[in-house]
Design a protein around this motif. Sequence first.
Motif, PDB file in Angstrom:
ATOM      1  N   VAL A   1      -3.955  -6.560  -6.974  1.00 46.11           N
ATOM      2  CA  VAL A   1      -4.475  -5.261  -6.609  1.00 46.11           C
ATOM      3  C   VAL A   1      -5.579  -5.219  -6.228  1.00 46.11           C
ATOM      4  O   VAL A   1      -6.764  -6.474  -6.158  1.00 46.11           O
ATOM      5  N   THR A   2      -6.509  -4.581  -5.753  1.00 44.36           N
ATOM      6  CA  THR A   2      -7.842  -4.396  -4.595  1.00 44.36           C
ATOM      7  C   THR A   2      -8.552  -4.573  -5.766  1.00 44.36           C
ATOM      8  O   THR A   2      -9.512  -5.112  -4.714  1.00 44.36           O
ATOM      9  N   GLY A   3      -8.662  -4.620  -6.206  1.00 41.57           N
ATOM     10  CA  GLY A   3      -9.461  -4.427  -7.008  1.00 41.57           C
ATOM     11  C   GLY A   3      -9.888  -5.740  -7.635  1.00 41.57           C
ATOM     12  O   GLY A   3     -10.732  -6.131  -8.652  1.00 41.57           O
ATOM     13  N   ASN A   4      -9.109  -6.759  -7.500  1.00 38.74           N
ATOM     14  CA  ASN A   4      -8.852  -8.141  -8.143  1.00 38.74           C
ATOM     15  C   ASN A   4      -9.490  -9.459  -7.048  1.00 38.74           C
ATOM     16  O   ASN A   4      -9.547 -10.690  -7.085  1.00 38.74           O
ATOM     17  N   ALA A   5      -9.410  -8.664  -5.744  1.00 38.02           N
ATOM     18  CA  ALA A   5      -9.066  -9.190  -4.797  1.00 38.02           C
ATOM     19  C   ALA A   5     -10.495  -9.746  -4.471  1.00 38.02           C
ATOM     20  O   ALA A   5     -10.315 -11.034  -3.971  1.00 38.02           O
ATOM     21  N   GLU A   6     -11.090  -9.512  -4.811  1.00 33.82           N
ATOM     22  CA  GLU A   6     -12.842 -10.352  -4.247  1.00 33.82           C
ATOM     23  C   GLU A   6     -12.487 -11.257  -5.153  1.00 33.82           C
ATOM     24  O   GLU A   6     -13.368 -12.562  -5.575  1.00 33.82           O
ATOM     25  N   ALA A   7     -12.257 -10.835  -6.403  1.00 34.34           N
ATOM     26  CA  ALA A   7     -12.223 -12.022  -7.917  1.00 34.34           C
ATOM     27  C   ALA A   7     -11.412 -13.429  -7.349  1.00 34.34           C
ATOM     28  O   ALA A   7     -12.093 -14.420  -7.597  1.00 34.34           O
ATOM     29  N   TYR A   8     -10.680 -12.764  -6.431  1.00 35.83           N
ATOM     30  CA  TYR A   8      -8.812 -13.883  -6.040  1.00 35.83           C
ATOM     31  C   TYR A   8      -9.527 -15.186  -5.465  1.00 35.83           C
ATOM     32  O   TYR A   8      -9.215 -16.105  -5.385  1.00 35.83           O
ATOM     33  N   GLU A   9      -9.834 -13.908  -4.328  1.00 31.42           N
ATOM     34  CA  GLU A   9     -10.458 -14.884  -3.292  1.00 31.42           C
ATOM     35  C   GLU A   9     -11.852 -15.969  -3.730  1.00 31.42           C
ATOM     36  O   GLU A   9     -11.828 -17.510  -3.193  1.00 31.42           O
ATOM     37  N   ARG A  10     -12.372 -15.863  -4.704  1.00 32.32           N
ATOM     38  CA  ARG A  10     -14.044 -16.566  -4.687  1.00 32.32           C
ATOM     39  C   ARG A  10     -13.356 -16.934  -5.074  1.00 32.32           C
ATOM     40  O   ARG A  10     -13.890 -18.592  -5.327  1.00 32.32           O
ATOM     41  N   LEU A  11     -12.323 -17.539  -6.969  1.00 34.11           N
ATOM     42  CA  LEU A  11     -11.705 -18.750  -7.452  1.00 34.11           C
ATOM     43  C   LEU A  11     -11.135 -19.678  -6.050  1.00 34.11           C
ATOM     44  O   LEU A  11     -11.274 -20.807  -6.218  1.00 34.11           O
TER      45      LEU A  11
ATOM     46  N   VAL B   1      -2.876 -15.316   2.099  1.00 35.26           N
ATOM     47  CA  VAL B   1      -1.291 -16.644   2.531  1.00 35.26           C
ATOM     48  C   VAL B   1      -2.393 -17.417   2.576  1.00 35.26           C
ATOM     49  O   VAL B   1      -3.018 -17.863   2.589  1.00 35.26           O
ATOM     50  N   THR B   2      -1.795 -18.680   2.550  1.00 35.99           N
ATOM     51  CA  THR B   2      -2.281 -20.113   2.403  1.00 35.99           C
ATOM     52  C   THR B   2      -1.513 -20.819   3.131  1.00 35.99           C
ATOM     53  O   THR B   2      -0.211 -20.660   3.071  1.00 35.99           O
TER      54      THR B   2
ATOM     55  N   ARG C   1      -5.793 -13.027   5.237  1.00 36.32           N
ATOM     56  CA  ARG C   1      -6.424 -11.816   3.782  1.00 36.32           C
ATOM     57  C   ARG C   1      -5.867 -10.334   4.739  1.00 36.32           C
ATOM     58  O   ARG C   1      -6.816 -10.049   5.645  1.00 36.32           O
ATOM     59  N   ARG C   2      -5.332  -9.577   4.298  1.00 36.61           N
ATOM     60  CA  ARG C   2      -4.673  -8.230   4.566  1.00 36.61           C
ATOM     61  C   ARG C   2      -4.492  -7.016   3.494  1.00 36.61           C
ATOM     62  O   ARG C   2      -4.068  -7.474   2.597  1.00 36.61           O
ATOM     63  N   HIS C   3      -5.184  -6.062   3.853  1.00 34.65           N
ATOM     64  CA  HIS C   3      -4.816  -5.061   2.971  1.00 34.65           C
ATOM     65  C   HIS C   3      -3.082  -4.632   3.362  1.00 34.65           C
ATOM     66  O   HIS C   3      -2.710  -4.230   4.481  1.00 34.65           O
TER      67      HIS C   3
END
Length: 107
Positions: free
Chosen positions: A11-21, A56-57, A45-47
């Motif tokens: 979800v949009t709200g978790n995107a920054e935390a996931y990318e940082r992880l 995508v990795t 990464r894309r919206h």
Amino acid sequence: MIVRVWHGWTVTGNAEAYERLLKEEIFEGIAARNIPGYRGIRLLRRHAPPGEVEFVTLMWFDSLEAVKAFAGADYEIAVVPPRARELLARFDPRSQHYEEREHLQAP
């Protein structure tokens, strides 16, 4: 060369935390394993409406044997650590593997 492709969505709200992880823990942990034949990873990464962000990795390996050293004998199963699962809304349960046939770089 084998390219391993995998998709996950937050979800949009978790995107920054996931990318940082990914960048600070997961990718560093993969590199620290010193897997013979592992050649690197890229993150896309894309919206993705409505209210999701797609990641995508792309991972490069010398061979399927190197992929198996990373993922195990059933090498198509997605490797998703528990902390990542907490942040993801959904993800591909299996990765796809492609044989790289050409790699051209701009002059």
